[in-house]
Design an enzyme around this catalytic site. Structure first.
Site, PDB file in Angstrom:
ATOM      1  N   ALA C 237       0.820  -1.214   0.000  1.00 10.87           N
ATOM      2  CA  ALA C 237       0.000   0.000   0.000  1.00 10.87           C
ATOM      3  C   ALA C 237       0.854   1.265   0.000  1.00 10.87           C
ATOM      4  CB  ALA C 237      -0.929  -0.021   1.205  1.00 10.87           C
ATOM      5  N   HIS C 238       0.178   2.393  -0.067  1.00  8.09           N
ATOM      6  CA  HIS C 238       0.898   3.671  -0.150  1.00  8.09           C
ATOM      7  C   HIS C 238       1.706   3.956   1.109  1.00  8.09           C
ATOM      8  CE1 HIS C 238      -3.141   5.813   1.099  1.00  8.09           C
ATOM      9  NE2 HIS C 238      -2.801   4.894   1.948  1.00  8.09           N
ATOM     10  N   ASN C 239       2.855   4.571   0.873  1.00  5.98           N
ATOM     11  CA  ASN C 239       3.719   5.071   1.953  1.00  5.98           C
ATOM     12  C   ASN C 239       4.472   3.976   2.696  1.00  5.98           C
ATOM     13  OD1 ASN C 239       2.354   7.500   1.330  1.00  5.98           O
ATOM     14  ND2 ASN C 239       0.776   6.999   2.817  1.00  5.98           N
TER      15      ASN C 239
END
Lengths: 342, 342, 342
Positions: C237-239
Site C-alpha cells: 500500500a501507499h507510503n
C-alpha cells in the site's frame, strides 16, 4: 496550480487565520512542508509535528489552531478539506481529446469527441465512451461496454461483457471487469461450465484498485452502486451487490451472490461468503470472515493477531484441546475430575 | 438461439411434461423468467419461487415436478442439464478465423487457419495456436507456447515460458502463466536468484479465472491436469501439481511443490503450504490453511467466523491465556487450585 | 551453455571431486539428472536420492560428499552455488537492442541504445530506460518513469506515476506499480478522494512477482529498498517502506504507511496492518497477521492449521465459549462451581 490562502478559504468554506495573500502551490506533510505548501492536521498523534511545522498553512479544526505556529485554514472536517485542496493544487490529468493512431477502435463504437483514447487501446464493437473520459494505453473496452462521462481507466485495464461503468469512475491498471463468474455443475466426477450471461453494472463515482476483479453475473448482473471504493486485489464474485458508498481495503473477497449494504467498511483481507447479506453501516475488521448474514449495524471481527512464535504455539496447541477442556471443566464442576486430564 | 422443449428434451435426455412445441430462447431465474425462457430448480430453498414461476419451462428432478406450475424438463441432474441448455441458448463466442492486422505474429509461429488472433495480440517465435482458438486482444503468447484446439484466451492474458495449454481451455483476462517461480538462495544476508527453467503444462478443459497466476517450475514443470477449474486471484506456485477435476474458488493459494489430488474442492481463500500432499477427494473449507499432508479423503476446516466485535475480543483475549488455562485445569484436577488464576 | 566441472569449480570456488574434464550443459533434479547435468544436494530429506543419482556432478557440502556416487562440486553453500551454476548454464534472455516497430515511444523518452523495447510496448513522455533493459511486449512505462540498467520487465506490466526502478530489477507480468493509494476522507456519508501525489521508488536488484501491486505514496514515496524479493499477488500500500533484502512469499499484504525492516521474511499470506513498524530480521510465519509493531527480531506466528472438519468444529465452537470458560475456571478455583456450566 497555485492559490492564495484567501482563495482557498473562500472556495472550501474555511475560516482563515494568518496572511490571506500567501500563495501555496503544493500539499506536503507537516514535517516536510515549506512556506509554499499547505498541510493538514487531523490526528492527535501528530500534534508535535503540528507544533513544529513550517508549512505555509495548515488545514485543521478550529480547536487545534492554538498549537499551530503558522497560518490556519480552519474547518470542521480538515481531512476532507485537505483532500479538496490537494485536488485543486495537484489536479488529476485531464483528457486530451482524441484517439491515438495506434488505438484500435471499432467502426460501431461511439467515442465522445472530448474523450482521450490512449496508445494501443482497444474499443470494441458498439462500445460507448463518454465525454472527457480517459481510456489508458493498452486498455481494452469490450463490445457493448458503456462508460459514463469523466471516467478514467488507467493502463492495461480489461472491461468485458457489456459492462456499464458510471460517470467519474476511476479504474486502475490490471482491473478485470466482466470475466466469467465461477459456476460449474458437478456431473459424474467432472464439471460442466454454467454459462455466465449476466453483466456488471457499476454506478457513478466508483473507484477500483489495481488488479481487482469483478465477475459478470450468472444470469442477472453483478452490481456496484454509486460511490463504492475498492482497493487493490479484491475479488467480487458473480451476482454480488455492493451498496452505495461502501469501501473495501485491499485483498477483500466477496463470494457469489452476497449482498453488502450501504456505507459499510471492510478492512483489508476481510471476506464475505456466498449468499450472505450484510446490512448497511457494518464495519468488518481486518481479515475477518463473515459466514452468516449480518442484520445489525455495528463492528464485527474474526482475526487473531500474530504473537511471538513460542507463545503462539503453546496457545494454538491448546486450541486443539478445547473440546476436551470443556469436558474437563464440566467434570470438575460436578466434583469428579477427569482422570486423563492432559 | 431458440429451441423447442421437445428438441431440448431429446438433446439432453430429459423427460418432458407440457407443451412440447413451446419455443424458448433464453435462460432466466425462476423469479424473472417469462414464457420464452427456461429456468431450473435444484435447491429446495427456492421452492416458493418454483411454485410462482412463469417460466416457459423449468428443468428439475422428476420428484419436484408436482410443485411446478409450468412445463417441466425432468432430469436427475437438473443443474448440469441447465448448464448445457444455457450453453445451447447462449452460445459462447466462436472464433472468427484470421489474424487482426494490428496483431504481431512471429514468422515462425504457427496459427491454425481457423483460429482468431485479436487486435494488438502478440504471438511470439515458434508458438503454436490450435484450431478455432480465440487469442484475445492484447494477449501475449510467448515464444514456444503451444495452445490446443478450441481454447479461448480473453484480453490481456500473459503466457510465457514455453507453456502448454490444452484443448478447450478458457483463460480469463489478467491471467499470468509461466512467470518465474519464487526461488532464492540465501547467501550472506542477500538472496541469489535460483533460475526457473521449468515450464507450465495445463491439461484439457481447464478454466482459469481473472488475474490468477501460475508460475513455471524450478527445474521440472508445474502441472495442472485435465478439467481443473480455478477461480480469480489464485496463486499456483512453482512445481505444484493439481489433479484432474479439482476446483478452487477465488483467492486460494498453493505453495511450492505442493501436490493436490483429483476431484478436490478448495473453497475461497483456502491455502496449501509448500511440499504438502493432498490426496484425492478432499474438500477444504473456506479460508482454511492446510499445513500437513492429507492422506484421507474428507472435509477439512480451519477458519473462525467473525462475531460482533465485543464478543470476539473477549474470546480472542482468552485465546492468549489458553496455555495458562490448561495449567489451571490441571491444578484443579489435582485438587490444588492455582493461586494466580486470572 | 556448457561448462566443464573444472571450469565450474574455478568460477564458483568449489572443491572438485571427480572427472574435471566432464562437461555439463544443464541442471536437473537428483532423481532425473543424467551424466550431462549437474544437480545439488542441500536438504537431508533427499539423501536417498543423492545416493541413487546419476547426475554428472552434484553440488553439495563437503561433509555430504561421502554419500554421493558421482562427481562432486563441494561448497559451504550448495544452494546458492547451484543458483549461480544454473544461471550460467541457463542464462536469462538478454536484451536484443532496439525498439520494435509496433511499440509506441514518446519523442521525449530516452531509451538506451542497448535496451530492447518489445512489440506493442509503450514508453511515455520523458521516461528513461537504462542500458540493456528489456521492456516486455505490451508493457507500459508511464510518463517520467526511470528504469535503471539491466532491468527486465516482462509482458503486460504497468508502471506509472514517475516511478523509479533500480538496476537489475526483474518485474513479472501483470505487476502494477504506481497506481493510486487507497485514500478517501469521509464527508457526510460519502468519500472524498485524497489525491495521491507521491511516487514509488524501487531499489536495485528487486524482483516483483506476477500481478503484485505497489501503490504510489499519498504525498511522499512508497519505497522498496535494494534486494527485496516479492512473490506474486502481493499488495504493497501507499507510503510503505520495505527494508533491503526482505522477502515476501505470495499473497502477503502490507497496509498503508507500514514499515518493514531489512532481511525480514514474510511467509505466504502474511499481512502487516497500517502504520505498524517491523524491525530488521523478523520472520512472520504463514498467513500471520501482524497488528502491532515488532521491535524484537525473531519469529512471529498467528495462524491455526486446518483439521478434519469434525475435530475443528468441536474446538471452534468452544472458542466462542472461552470467556465463559475463564469465568468457570475462576469459580472452580474459588471453590464455587458455576451453576450453568455448559
Amino acid at each position: 496550480v497555485s492559490a492564495s490562502l484567501q482563495a482557498l478559504a473562500e472556495q472550501f468554506g474555511c475560516e482563515l487565520r494568518g496572511d490571506s495573500a500567501r500563495v501555496v502551490g503544493a500539499v506536503a506533510t507537516l514535517a516536510s512542508a515549506g512556506p509554499d505548501a499547505v498541510s493538514f492536521f487531523a490526528n492527535p498523534k501528530f500534534k508535535s509535528q503540528l507544533a513544529d511545522t513550517r508549512a505555509g498553512a495548515v488545514i485543521l479544526r478550529p480547536e487545534d489552531a492554538d498549537v499551530c505556529p503558522t497560518a490556519c485554514l480552519m474547518h470542521a472536517n480538515p481531512y476532507a478539506t485537505y483532500a479538496r485542496v490537494a485536488a485543486l493544487l495537484h489536479p488529476a490529468p485531464r483528457a486530451v481529446a482524441g484517439v491515438h493512431p495506434s488505438a484500435v477502435v471499432a467502426a460501431s463504437a461511439r467515442i465522445a469527441p472530448t474523450a482521450q483514447v490512449g496508445a494501443l487501446a482497444v474499443v470494441d464493437d458498439e462500445a460507448v465512451v463518454g465525454e472527457r473520459c480517459i481510456i489508458g494505453v493498452g486498455t481494452v473496452v469490450g463490445a457493448g461496454v458503456v462508460i459514463g462521462d469523466d471516467a478514467t481507466l488507467a493502463a492495461n485495464v480489461s472491461i468485458g461483457a457489456r459492462a456499464r461503468i458510471g460517470a467519474r469512475c476511476i479504474i486502475h491498471s490490471g482491473v478485470v471487469i466482466g470475466a466469467d463468474g465461477f459456476g460449474f455443475a458437478p456431473d459424474g466426477g467432472e464439471w460442466v461450465k454454467v454459462p455466465q450471461i449476466g453483466s456488471v453494472v457499476i454506478g457513478n463515482d466508483v473507484e477500483i484498485g489495481a488488479n481487482t476483479t469483478i465477475d459478470r453475473g450468472t444470469i442477472e448482473d453483478t452490481v456496484i452502486e454509486d460511490g463504492v471504493k475498492l482497493d487493490n486485489l479484491i475479488q467480487i464474485a458473480h451476482n454480488v451487490r455492493i451498496g452505495a458508498h461502501t469501501v473495501m481495503a485491499a485483498m477483500c473477497g466477496v463470494a457469489g451472490s452476497a449482498r453488502i449494504g450501504q456505507r459499510c467498511v471492510l478492512a483489508g483481507g476481510a471476506a464475505i461468503i456466498n449468499h450472505v447479506n450484510v446490512c448497511d453501516d457494518v464495519l468488518v475488521l481486518v481479515r475477518s470472515l463473515v459466514t452468516k448474514s449480518i442484520s445489525k449495524p455495528g463492528t464485527y471481527s474474526g482475526s487473531l493477531p500474530a504473537e511471538e512464535v513460542g507463545v503462539w504455539r503453546r496457545n494454538a496447541a491448546r486450541f486443539k484441546q478445547l473440546d476436551r477442556f470443556a469436558e474437563r471443566l464440566r467434570c470438575l464442576e460436578r466434583g469428579k475430575p477427569a482422570q486423563d486430564g492432559d
